[in-house]
Design a protein around this motif. Structure first.
Motif, short mmCIF file in Angstrom:
data_model
loop_
_atom_site.label_atom_id
_atom_site.label_comp_id
_atom_site.label_asym_id
_atom_site.label_seq_id
_atom_site.Cartn_x
_atom_site.Cartn_y
_atom_site.Cartn_z
N ALA A 76 0.53 -0.81 -0.06
CA ALA A 76 0.06 -0.16 -0.34
C ALA A 76 0.75 0.83 -0.34
O ALA A 76 0.42 2.37 -0.78
N VAL A 77 1.59 1.68 1.12
CA VAL A 77 2.96 2.50 0.94
C VAL A 77 3.83 2.68 -0.74
O VAL A 77 3.44 3.77 -1.15
N ASN A 97 3.45 5.65 -5.66
CA ASN A 97 3.03 6.19 -7.01
C ASN A 97 2.13 7.44 -7.33
O ASN A 97 2.19 7.66 -8.45
N LEU A 98 1.83 7.90 -6.61
CA LEU A 98 0.88 8.78 -6.52
C LEU A 98 1.43 10.26 -5.93
O LEU A 98 0.72 11.05 -6.06
N SER A 114 -5.53 -2.95 6.92
CA SER A 114 -5.55 -1.77 7.29
C SER A 114 -4.22 -0.90 7.56
O SER A 114 -3.78 -1.40 8.24
N ILE A 115 -4.43 0.35 6.72
CA ILE A 115 -3.66 1.47 7.74
C ILE A 115 -4.04 2.03 8.36
O ILE A 115 -5.17 2.83 7.89
N GLN A 116 -2.94 2.61 8.97
CA GLN A 116 -3.76 4.59 9.79
C GLN A 116 -3.08 5.27 9.52
O GLN A 116 -1.57 5.51 9.17
N ILE A 117 -3.54 6.30 9.01
CA ILE A 117 -3.12 7.75 8.98
C ILE A 117 -3.19 8.75 9.76
O ILE A 117 -4.45 8.61 10.81
N TRP A 132 -6.15 6.88 -2.36
CA TRP A 132 -5.64 5.65 -2.02
C TRP A 132 -7.24 4.80 -2.68
O TRP A 132 -6.69 4.09 -4.04
N GLU A 133 -8.33 5.08 -2.11
CA GLU A 133 -9.84 4.59 -2.65
C GLU A 133 -9.43 5.10 -3.80
O GLU A 133 -9.95 3.72 -4.87
N ASN A 134 -9.12 6.09 -4.53
CA ASN A 134 -9.52 6.54 -5.82
C ASN A 134 -8.40 5.49 -7.26
O ASN A 134 -8.85 5.41 -8.01
#
Length: 510
Positions: free
Chosen positions: A323-324, A329-330, A481-484, A501-503
């Motif tokens: 996920a990181v 990449n974003l 899950s990831i915590q922000i 991330w969702e998009n």
């Protein structure tokens, strides 16, 4: 304490023996006429106490004409096979002032007051309590056009990160029968994940929104301390209590946060910096307006100590690092950072929370079969620690301030910190015959990264990043899950990261 009078009201009966019993606790011996005089003063002090004791209590009641509570009932087993509804009812506003939540259905955690509806808090201890007032957030949901369909089961006295302690029965993970849904907002997470309601409200006393959100495959947000009023919600420990949105997407989370946030003039947890209602950011509009620009250039710190535990699950870690890579990449700037005190932050949190006595000193109910080992342990630990370590509570609060300063220092350089929400996946639910220690162990690996931010007040958002093998059976897949974590009152940056991330990815296919 100053006195309004030094003359007792006629009828106040305080004896010298009453005073002696108090003085003995302090090892004080009276001299001369002191006992007589202090007995008189004690009786005078009791004047005000007696007057207030005899007065009718006051709790503001909602307008039942505009917000009727209809069809209130405790669901039968056949209508509630997963033990997730505490009470069912229909509650909406006949003339809402906003359509922000128009047509959206809700469940709310069963430690949140709704006038006229029993509040169980997951236990037999409170089975006869029917609140007379609505929590502030209930009022705000109704005013925004929301439809509340019932109260969701929570863990026993809101004290468990696993989902087996409620007096009404264990709650399954919606993706894996026989596995934990997390806690303590277990029922809310299950209902939202399965789509039985559109949106939910949970409460968080160490991770109780983010943990079940993570394990059940939804988005959970513990906002900055004070942003969402806690008025009308059952208290565990004021320094760590939060309430917040549990939704299926970040955009829905932003909409609900916007509806319930802001000063209410009643909650003394709401500190300097808390926006008034008309100052609450339009979180959802901001997300949509900045969708194209995304999160390019954002500085993200990967917290080394958030992954350093010896019990870190390899599947969770691998999914987190994947996920990181997506965030890189974003267009974000991602660096690993170190905050050594994060590793002992859960100990500091535990010292503050274990000495809470508000709910856990109901000794007369300790022996009921439904009382969970977790709440019993809290009772024993709280009572003993106040006697053995009376200074530690205050010291732990001071250390929470130090911890806050350390995170704040790093967050001056980085826009957000990220880490796994839970470092282990969903556990199998315990068997009734399992030992107390075995049952208690089901919460290990769940609070390590969540509870520090209850102690510091930083906003912490849990979003979904895919499936991992469950504990005990690699063929069963459960959410990860990831915590922000963001700066105080910077919820929008946390939401932007989650929204981007969702998009970019469908979590169920990642």
């Amino acid at each position: 304490m100053s006195l309004l009078s030094v003359t007792p009201t006629e009828g106040i009966k305080i004896t010298e023996d009453d005073l002696s019993a108090i003085a003995e606790k302090f090892g004080y011996e009276f001299k001369g006429d002191e006992k007589v005089e202090y007995t008189t003063l004690l009786a005078a002090t009791c004047n005000a106490m007696q007057v207030v004791s005899e007065m009718e209590d006051y709790q503001p009641e909602p307008d039942f004409g505009l917000t009727p509570r209809e069809n209130i009932y405790f669901p039968k087993k056949e209508d509630n096979p997963d033990n997730i509804w505490a009470h069912r009812f229909d509650l909406s506003h006949k003339s809402p002032s906003s359509d922000l939540l128009k047509g959206k259905t809700f469940c709310i955690k069963d430690n949140i007051c709704v006038a006229g509806v029993p509040c169980l808090i997951g236990t037999e201890v409170m089975s006869g309590w029917i609140p007379k007032t609505d929590a502030t957030i209930v009022t705000r949901i109704l005013e925004a056009g929301g439809l509340i369909k019932g109260k969701a089961v929570c863990e026993n006295l809101s004290t468990s990160a696993a989902s087996f302690t409620a007096a009404t029965g264990a709650i399954d993970n919606p993706y894996a029968k026989g596995y934990s849904a997390g806690g303590s907002s277990s029922g809310t997470a299950n209902l939202v994940a399965k789509g039985e309601v559109d949106l939910g409200i949970g409460a968080d006393q160490g991770g109780s929104i983010r943990i079940p959100a993570s394990l059940c495959g939804i988005v959970g947000f513990k906002a900055t301390a004070g942003l969402i009023p806690y008025t009308g919600i059952v208290n565990n420990e004021a320094t760590i209590d939060y309430v917040g949105p549990m939704t299926r997407t970040c955009l829905e989370n932003a909409i609900l946060l916007e509806a319930i946030a802001g000063v209410d003039g009643l909650d003394d947890r709401q500190r300097a910096g808390t926006p008034f209602r008309d100052q609450v950011p339009k979180y959802s509009s901001i997300l949509l307006e900045t969708k194209d620009s995304g999160i390019r250039g954002l500085q993200i710190g990967v917290l080394k100590e958030g992954l350093s535990s010896k019990i870190m699950d390899p599947g969770v870690e691998n999914k987190f690092r994947a996920a990181v890579a997506v965030l890189k990449n974003l267009g974000t700037i991602v660096k690993e950072i170190s905050i050594p005190m994060h590793e002992i932050a859960p100990i500091i949190f535990a010292a503050a929370s274990k000495q809470d006595e508000d709910l856990h000193t109901r000794r007369e109910k300790l022996d009921v079969p439904q009382r969970s080992p977790i709440s019993k342990n809290a009772t024993f630990a709280g009572e003993f620690c106040w006697q053995k370590f009376p200074h530690v509570y205050a010291k732990s609060i001071n250390l929470c301030c130090k911890l806050t300063e350390i995170y704040d220092k790093v967050l001056k350089e980085y826009d957000v910190l990220i880490m796994p929400s839970t470092i282990t996946p969903s556990d199998p639910l315990p068997l009734p015959t399992d030992s107390i220690v075995t049952k208690m162990s089901k919460t290990i690996g769940k609070l390590e990264n969540t509870c520090p931010f209850n102690a510091t007040g930083h906003p912490a958002l849990a979003i979904l990043i895919g499936f991992v093998p469950a504990k005990g059976d690699k063929n069963i897949r459960v959410p990860a899950s990831i915590q922000i974590v963001g700066r105080h009152f910077d919820e929008i940056t946390c939401l932007k990261v989650g929204f981007a991330w969702e998009n970019a990815k469908s979590w169920k296919e990642f």
